[in-house]
Design a protein around this motif. Structure first.
Motif, mmCIF file in Angstrom:
data_model
loop_
_atom_site.group_PDB
_atom_site.id
_atom_site.type_symbol
_atom_site.label_atom_id
_atom_site.label_comp_id
_atom_site.label_asym_id
_atom_site.label_seq_id
_atom_site.Cartn_x
_atom_site.Cartn_y
_atom_site.Cartn_z
ATOM 1 N N VAL A 49 34.317 71.702 42.633
ATOM 2 C CA VAL A 49 34.302 70.897 41.402
ATOM 3 C C VAL A 49 33.999 71.735 40.160
ATOM 4 C CG1 VAL A 49 33.642 68.825 42.661
ATOM 5 C CG2 VAL A 49 31.862 70.263 41.638
ATOM 6 N N GLY A 50 33.820 73.037 40.348
ATOM 7 C CA GLY A 50 33.612 73.919 39.202
ATOM 8 C C GLY A 50 32.185 74.031 38.709
ATOM 9 N N LEU A 51 31.225 73.809 39.598
ATOM 10 C CA LEU A 51 29.817 73.998 39.237
ATOM 11 C C LEU A 51 29.356 75.376 39.688
ATOM 12 C CD1 LEU A 51 28.152 70.592 40.210
ATOM 13 C CD2 LEU A 51 28.523 71.478 37.896
ATOM 14 N N THR A 52 28.572 76.033 38.851
ATOM 15 C CA THR A 52 28.002 77.321 39.230
ATOM 16 C C THR A 52 26.632 77.099 39.867
ATOM 17 O OG1 THR A 52 27.129 77.537 36.985
ATOM 18 C CG2 THR A 52 29.243 78.604 37.450
ATOM 19 N N PRO A 53 26.216 77.991 40.766
ATOM 20 C CA PRO A 53 24.954 77.788 41.490
ATOM 21 C C PRO A 53 23.737 77.600 40.597
ATOM 22 C CG PRO A 53 26.254 79.499 42.547
ATOM 23 C CD PRO A 53 26.953 79.165 41.258
ATOM 24 N N ASP A 95 36.438 66.531 27.588
ATOM 25 C CA ASP A 95 37.464 67.281 26.882
ATOM 26 C C ASP A 95 38.633 67.576 27.818
ATOM 27 O OD1 ASP A 95 36.841 69.614 28.439
ATOM 28 O OD2 ASP A 95 35.245 70.111 27.032
ATOM 29 N N ALA A 96 39.703 68.111 27.240
ATOM 30 C CA ALA A 96 40.942 68.306 27.997
ATOM 31 C C ALA A 96 40.775 69.277 29.156
ATOM 32 C CB ALA A 96 42.046 68.789 27.061
ATOM 33 N N SER A 97 40.031 70.346 28.959
ATOM 34 C CA SER A 97 39.884 71.344 30.018
ATOM 35 C C SER A 97 39.080 70.799 31.192
ATOM 36 C CB SER A 97 39.241 72.626 29.477
ATOM 37 O OG SER A 97 37.931 72.364 28.997
ATOM 38 N N THR A 98 38.021 70.043 30.898
ATOM 39 C CA THR A 98 37.221 69.447 31.973
ATOM 40 C C THR A 98 38.017 68.368 32.694
ATOM 41 O OG1 THR A 98 35.204 69.864 30.702
ATOM 42 C CG2 THR A 98 35.040 68.337 32.548
ATOM 43 N N THR A 99 38.788 67.589 31.933
ATOM 44 C CA THR A 99 39.649 66.577 32.545
ATOM 45 C C THR A 99 40.607 67.219 33.532
ATOM 46 O OG1 THR A 99 39.548 65.061 30.666
ATOM 47 C CG2 THR A 99 41.485 64.909 32.082
ATOM 48 N N ALA A 100 41.260 68.297 33.109
ATOM 49 C CA ALA A 100 42.215 68.982 33.982
ATOM 50 C C ALA A 100 41.536 69.517 35.234
ATOM 51 C CB ALA A 100 42.893 70.126 33.219
ATOM 52 N N ALA A 101 40.325 70.047 35.080
ATOM 53 C CA ALA A 101 39.608 70.611 36.226
ATOM 54 C C ALA A 101 39.229 69.531 37.227
ATOM 55 C CB ALA A 101 38.363 71.350 35.743
ATOM 56 N N LEU A 102 38.772 68.375 36.747
ATOM 57 C CA LEU A 102 38.370 67.308 37.646
ATOM 58 C C LEU A 102 39.573 66.694 38.356
ATOM 59 C CD1 LEU A 102 35.563 65.489 35.638
ATOM 60 C CD2 LEU A 102 35.324 67.054 37.543
ATOM 61 N N HIS A 113 42.932 53.852 30.615
ATOM 62 C CA HIS A 113 43.779 53.334 29.549
ATOM 63 C C HIS A 113 44.634 54.433 28.919
ATOM 64 C CE1 HIS A 113 39.976 54.506 27.462
ATOM 65 N NE2 HIS A 113 40.827 55.008 26.596
ATOM 66 N N ASP A 114 44.561 55.644 29.498
ATOM 67 C CA ASP A 114 45.352 56.775 29.010
ATOM 68 C C ASP A 114 46.657 56.825 29.803
ATOM 69 O OD1 ASP A 114 46.500 59.273 28.473
ATOM 70 O OD2 ASP A 114 44.548 60.237 28.196
ATOM 71 N N ARG A 115 47.712 56.291 29.218
ATOM 72 C CA ARG A 115 49.000 56.209 29.914
ATOM 73 C C ARG A 115 49.527 57.584 30.320
ATOM 74 N NH1 ARG A 115 53.152 52.429 30.006
ATOM 75 N NH2 ARG A 115 51.979 51.136 28.531
ATOM 76 N N VAL A 116 49.436 58.543 29.417
ATOM 77 C CA VAL A 116 49.982 59.873 29.695
ATOM 78 C C VAL A 116 49.274 60.508 30.891
ATOM 79 C CG1 VAL A 116 50.276 62.221 28.804
ATOM 80 C CG2 VAL A 116 50.745 60.242 27.325
ATOM 81 N N LEU A 117 47.945 60.437 30.900
ATOM 82 C CA LEU A 117 47.188 61.022 31.998
ATOM 83 C C LEU A 117 47.543 60.355 33.325
ATOM 84 C CD1 LEU A 117 44.948 62.801 33.201
ATOM 85 C CD2 LEU A 117 43.317 61.010 32.577
ATOM 86 N N LEU A 118 47.544 59.028 33.364
ATOM 87 C CA LEU A 118 47.798 58.325 34.616
ATOM 88 C C LEU A 118 49.208 58.578 35.136
ATOM 89 C CD1 LEU A 118 46.027 54.871 34.103
ATOM 90 C CD2 LEU A 118 45.225 56.846 35.405
ATOM 91 N N GLU A 119 50.179 58.604 34.244
ATOM 92 C CA GLU A 119 51.551 58.818 34.681
ATOM 93 C C GLU A 119 51.758 60.234 35.213
ATOM 94 O OE1 GLU A 119 54.291 57.639 31.650
ATOM 95 O OE2 GLU A 119 53.693 55.530 31.738
#
Length: 228
Positions: free
Chosen positions: A126-130, A171-178, A198-204
């Motif tokens: 998930v992108g967490l550091t120790p 933000d966009a980078s965290t969204t992409a990572a998750l 409710h973000d059509r672009v993301l869901l599609e």
């Protein structure tokens, strides 16, 4: 198969926020549920996650009808579903360090022996550091805390994952990572996904098909939007 049949749900029986909604997510597939804020999609997500008892209707997981909710649900069903909410600070115990937050479901189900291996596996996934694992929620950013909440949702290896506006505050980078972490998990396990937002672009872009909330209801056939 995750099936919701003619579900009516709310917080006051006289004023349900979800009325006779039906939705199906096949195993290994991803469905986006698109709708405006306040339409009831988060309530439906809580019903699907076995966290809110509907006033009417049926919920089935892999053919088994759900008859108990929250801690009264059979463990086999309860642990089959992982859920990530929109606001991590409302769903995380502020007293817990991130390592304990992630592994809390393992302790609750008597699987403490798995904690070291699952923590070692999920932290980088998930992108967490120790160095973040020893911090409490107020000591990390929203994005870092949501990464921990996603890890917690995955720690029991659920067959179904429900993401309710998981990236709305990020933000966009965290969204992409998750999203990438979810898809990596699904590719490895074959888990099904219900992504609410409710973000059509993301869901599609994220899901196999996107369903409009306005098309759900008794006798309605959900309209699937083309992916792209």
């Amino acid at each position: 198969m995750l099936e919701l049949h003619r579900v009516t749900a709310g917080y006051e029986r006289r004023a349900p926020v979800v009325r006779e909604v039906s939705l199906t997510v096949a195993a290994g597939t991803s469905v986006g549920l698109l709708g405006p804020s306040g339409c009831g999609k988060s309530t439906l997500a809580r019903v699907a996650a076995l966290l809110h008892r509907p006033d009417a209707g049926r919920v089935l997981i892999d053919g088994t009808e759900v008859r108990g909710w929250r801690h009264r649900a059979p463990r086999a069903l309860r642990t089959a579903v992982g859920v990530v909410f929109q606001q991590p600070r409302l769903s995380a115990d502020p007293r817990l360090r991130l390592a304990d937050l992630i592994t809390e479901p393992l302790r609750a189900t008597g699987r403490r022996a798995e904690i070291p291996d699952r923590l070692a596996e999920l932290t980088p996934a998930v992108g967490l550091t120790p160095d973040l694992l020893g911090r409490r929620p107020h000591e990390v950013s929203d994005g870092q805390l949501q990464r921990a909440c996603l890890a917690r949702a995955l720690v029991l290896r659920p067959r179904w994952l429900i993401c309710d506006e998981m990236t709305a505050m990020l933000d966009a980078s965290t969204t992409a990572a998750l999203v990438a972490a979810v898809e990596t998990y699904r590719a490895r396990t074959g888990a099904g996904l219900l992504a609410v937002g409710h973000d059509r672009v993301l869901l599609e872009r994220w899901t196999d098909r996107t369903v409009e909330w306005a098309e759900l209801g008794a006798g309605a056939t959900p309209r699937a939007l083309a992916k792209g």
